[in-house]
Design a protein around this motif. Structure first.
Motif, short mmCIF file in Angstrom:
data_model
loop_
_atom_site.label_atom_id
_atom_site.label_comp_id
_atom_site.label_asym_id
_atom_site.label_seq_id
_atom_site.Cartn_x
_atom_site.Cartn_y
_atom_site.Cartn_z
N GLU A 1 41.17 39.67 36.21
CA GLU A 1 39.16 39.09 36.00
C GLU A 1 38.95 38.67 35.19
O GLU A 1 38.89 39.51 33.94
CB GLU A 1 38.25 40.05 36.61
CG GLU A 1 38.72 39.96 38.36
CD GLU A 1 37.91 41.12 39.22
OE1 GLU A 1 36.24 40.40 38.54
OE2 GLU A 1 37.77 41.81 40.11
N TYR B 1 31.20 31.56 39.71
CA TYR B 1 31.96 31.13 39.44
C TYR B 1 33.01 30.51 39.50
O TYR B 1 34.59 30.35 39.09
CB TYR B 1 32.77 32.88 39.22
CG TYR B 1 32.32 34.49 38.99
CD1 TYR B 1 32.94 34.39 37.53
CD2 TYR B 1 31.18 34.71 39.35
CE1 TYR B 1 31.63 35.27 36.98
CE2 TYR B 1 30.25 35.56 38.77
CZ TYR B 1 30.24 35.93 37.99
OH TYR B 1 29.75 37.48 36.93
N TRP C 1 27.80 40.08 44.93
CA TRP C 1 27.07 41.52 45.07
C TRP C 1 26.17 41.88 45.07
O TRP C 1 25.14 41.96 46.25
CB TRP C 1 27.48 42.60 44.35
CG TRP C 1 30.00 43.18 44.41
CD1 TRP C 1 30.82 42.65 43.71
CD2 TRP C 1 30.64 43.34 45.74
NE1 TRP C 1 31.52 42.27 43.85
CE2 TRP C 1 31.54 43.62 44.88
CE3 TRP C 1 30.21 43.84 47.23
CZ2 TRP C 1 32.80 43.51 46.06
CZ3 TRP C 1 31.83 44.16 47.93
CH2 TRP C 1 32.68 44.16 47.38
N ASN D 1 40.06 48.73 42.76
CA ASN D 1 39.38 48.30 41.33
C ASN D 1 37.68 48.12 40.34
O ASN D 1 37.35 48.81 41.34
CB ASN D 1 39.09 46.71 42.64
CG ASN D 1 38.79 45.47 41.44
OD1 ASN D 1 38.97 44.80 39.94
ND2 ASN D 1 36.39 45.62 41.74
N ASN E 1 39.88 43.88 33.86
CA ASN E 1 38.79 43.41 34.39
C ASN E 1 37.94 43.08 33.02
O ASN E 1 37.22 44.04 32.60
CB ASN E 1 38.28 43.18 35.39
CG ASN E 1 39.13 43.66 36.57
OD1 ASN E 1 39.79 43.37 37.15
ND2 ASN E 1 37.63 44.14 37.69
N TRP F 1 37.96 35.07 37.66
CA TRP F 1 37.04 35.06 38.65
C TRP F 1 36.62 33.75 38.57
O TRP F 1 35.24 33.58 37.91
CB TRP F 1 36.28 36.16 38.29
CG TRP F 1 35.65 36.54 39.95
CD1 TRP F 1 34.59 37.10 39.90
CD2 TRP F 1 36.10 37.64 40.55
NE1 TRP F 1 33.86 36.78 41.03
CE2 TRP F 1 34.89 37.45 41.57
CE3 TRP F 1 37.31 38.38 41.00
CZ2 TRP F 1 34.90 38.39 42.49
CZ3 TRP F 1 36.91 38.66 42.04
CH2 TRP F 1 35.88 38.52 43.32
N TYR G 1 35.22 40.69 31.18
CA TYR G 1 33.77 39.10 31.10
C TYR G 1 32.31 39.97 29.79
O TYR G 1 32.11 38.43 30.02
CB TYR G 1 32.85 39.82 31.94
CG TYR G 1 33.58 39.60 33.42
CD1 TYR G 1 33.24 38.47 33.96
CD2 TYR G 1 33.92 41.40 34.13
CE1 TYR G 1 33.59 38.13 35.21
CE2 TYR G 1 34.66 40.44 35.89
CZ TYR G 1 34.46 39.20 36.23
OH TYR G 1 34.98 39.08 37.13
C1 BGP Z 1 33.45 42.89 38.98
C2 BGP Z 1 33.28 42.91 40.18
C3 BGP Z 1 33.95 41.61 40.83
C4 BGP Z 1 33.12 40.52 40.27
C5 BGP Z 1 32.62 40.10 39.23
C6 BGP Z 1 31.51 39.76 38.99
O1 BGP Z 1 33.06 43.84 38.51
O2 BGP Z 1 35.25 43.27 40.57
O3 BGP Z 1 34.01 41.74 42.48
O4 BGP Z 1 32.10 40.58 41.36
O5 BGP Z 1 32.52 41.18 38.65
O6 BGP Z 1 30.57 39.98 39.22
P1 BGP Z 1 29.15 40.34 39.27
O7 BGP Z 1 29.12 39.59 40.88
O8 BGP Z 1 28.18 41.12 39.31
O9 BGP Z 1 28.52 38.86 38.15
#
Ligand code: BGP
Length: 481
Positions: A382, A444, A436, A169, A299, A428, A301
């Protein structure tokens, strides 16, 4: 391209949602589990938001049946989760922990009994601390056989039931944060080591993909890449060049290796000039070239926008820029590398409270770029919106999340209409979980969990409005988004 009529989602489209072991399971030292680098890193003062950790997280380890039941009621077709290496091998290698193997076996059975396809992530960042201590984890080539041994154990145990596997990942994120900006374990800033670590991860990824294919398992495997499509702020050729630099070093640098087994030309040349290129050993080039993923995990975002950054006197903070982990809008800092690029605000897109751009068209662009450069099916592993949610009279009215996801579902439909082969969409995240670095307040999930920075919540599960919206999306195979 504007379509008068959009194509339908394929009938076997994997509508689902995702999670990762450390962010949901809790039970960090139960049933023989060993400690991971994250179990320790979170205890270093100042590393995570308000000192939050995943000791309890949202207690999925003890509540997985309740979580799966809610998935089934929603009609979910697929669930992506990760396996904690330390539950299977407490010391990373050596003796197998049967209780750990059983936990995921039971979870897989429960999912299948409810008609939900399990999508397994082999590595979502929680490296066994024992391997970090023994040889520096990803810093050593010794990680390669250990990672293959761990993955092979999973293939043998679950290969008859699991059809979709994610090898690594977001290699680009865990290495950037671990060895460039020191915000993830092992918390280092070492540019040369960063590229060497990536080389080891590339080799380990290739070796695991080859192992999977050699074993003749009926299924598909690929890495999940955190792809942020790069834009130029305008048509000034220097700004366009800056965006190309960002794309080359931030995307091709990983995905080209996964698919073609070679580092991209401009990026490798740049590293060689600076003495940062990874050291190859005999056989490395052949190994990288021999492995081919079955899909690209995406993934997605956000997107990023770039401007030229002069070599003298430009923005230079690639290893120490300010990230927004507090949810106070506008507190993140742009970053840059002199002579390459710097990030700038995009006036055409909105941002979240954590300063992430909201750009559904960017998802369509991401899907098309991947499909045409790599000619692989794409599994969106994600995508989602991290926001504050409010529980009011036992309900969460997250219309902002519905709006976000709705626009992204439409973008996927448009990309499919453009000709991209998209296998599935696991948002996600499924339940709220530990972010983290951002604690529990950045939520989320489709399912609200009563947990917060005090880490003493009741852990009660409450479906949000978006849960019911997604249920309809799935039931109509994407027509009612
Ligand atoms: C990605 C990771 C996930 C998750 C997500 C959201 O980078 O694979 O584990 O955490 O991001 O990010 P954040 O939790 O920093 O908002």
């Amino acid at each position: 391209m504007e379509h008068k009529k959009l194509a339908a989602f394929p009938s076997d489209f994997l509508w689902g949602s995702a999670s990762a072991a450390y962010q949901i399971e809790g039970a960090y030292d139960e049933d023989g589990k060993g400690l991971s680098v994250w179990d320790n890193f979170v205890r270093i003062p100042g590393k995570t938001f308000k000192g939050t950790n995943g000791d309890v997280a949202v207690d999925h380890y003890h509540r997985y049946q309740e979580d799966v039941k809610l998935m089934a009621e929603m009609g979910m077709k697929a669930y992506r989760f990760s396996i904690a290496w330390t539950r299977i091998f407490p010391n990373g290698t050596g003796e197998v922990n049967e209780a750990g193997l059983k936990f995921y076996s039971d979870l897989i059975d429960d999912l299948l009994a409810n008609g939900i396809e399990p999508l397994v992530t082999i590595y979502h960042w929680d490296l066994p601390q024992a391997l970090q201590d023994a040889y520096g984890g990803w810093e050593s080539r010794q990680i390669i056989p250990d990672f293959v041994n761990y993955a092979e154990t999973l293939f043998k145990a679950y290969g008859d039931r699991v059809k979709y596997w994610v090898s690594l990942n977001e290699q680009n994120i865990f290495t950037h944060m671990g060895w460039q900006i020191a915000t993830h374990p092992p918390g280092k800033k070492d540019p040369k080591l960063f590229y060497q670590v990536n080389h080891h991860a590339n080799l380990a990824n290739a070796a695991v993909i080859n192992k999977f294919h050699e074993m003749g398992i009926d299924g598909k495997i690929g890495p999940s890449f955190a792809y942020t499509p790069q834009y130029a702020i305008d048509s000034n050729p220097l700004n366009v060049l800056a965006a190309e630099n960002a794309e080359e070093l931030g995307a091709h640098f990983w995905m080209d290796v996964y698919v073609y087994g070679e580092y991209p030309i401009v990026a490798l040349n740049y590293l060689k000039e600076r003495g940062l290129a990874p050291t190859f050993e005999p056989g490395d080039a052949e190994l990288l070239k021999s492995a081919k993923p079955d899909f690209m995990g995406l993934n997605f975002y956000q997107t990023a926008t770039n401007a030229w950054n002069p070599i003298d006197g430009g923005v230079e903070n690639k290893d120490s820029y300010q990230m927004n982990t507090t949810g106070k809008k506008g507190t993140s800092q742009d970053s840059g590398i002199p002579g390459l690029q710097k990030t700038v605000k995009n006036p055409f897109v909105e941002t979240t409270n954590w300063d992430w751009t909201i750009d559904p068209v960017g998802l369509r662009i991401a899907l098309r770029r991947i499909a045409s450069r790599y000619r692989l099916p794409v599994l969106i592993t994600e995508n989602g919106l991290g926001e504050y949610d409010k529980l009011e009279d036992g309900k969460v009215h997250d219309d902002y999340r519905i709006d976000f996801l709705k626009k992204h579902v439409l973008a996927i439909k448009e990309a499919i209409s453009d000709g991209v082969d998209v296998i599935g969409y696991t948002t996600w995240s499924y339940t709220d979980l530990l972010s983290w670095l951002n604690g529990y307040q950045k939520r989320y999930g489709f399912v609200y969990v009563d947990q917060d920075e005090t880490m003493t919540g009741s852990l009660k599960r409450i479906p949000k409005d978006s849960y019911y919206w997604y249920k309809d999306v799935i039931a109509s195979n994407g027509d009612d988004a």
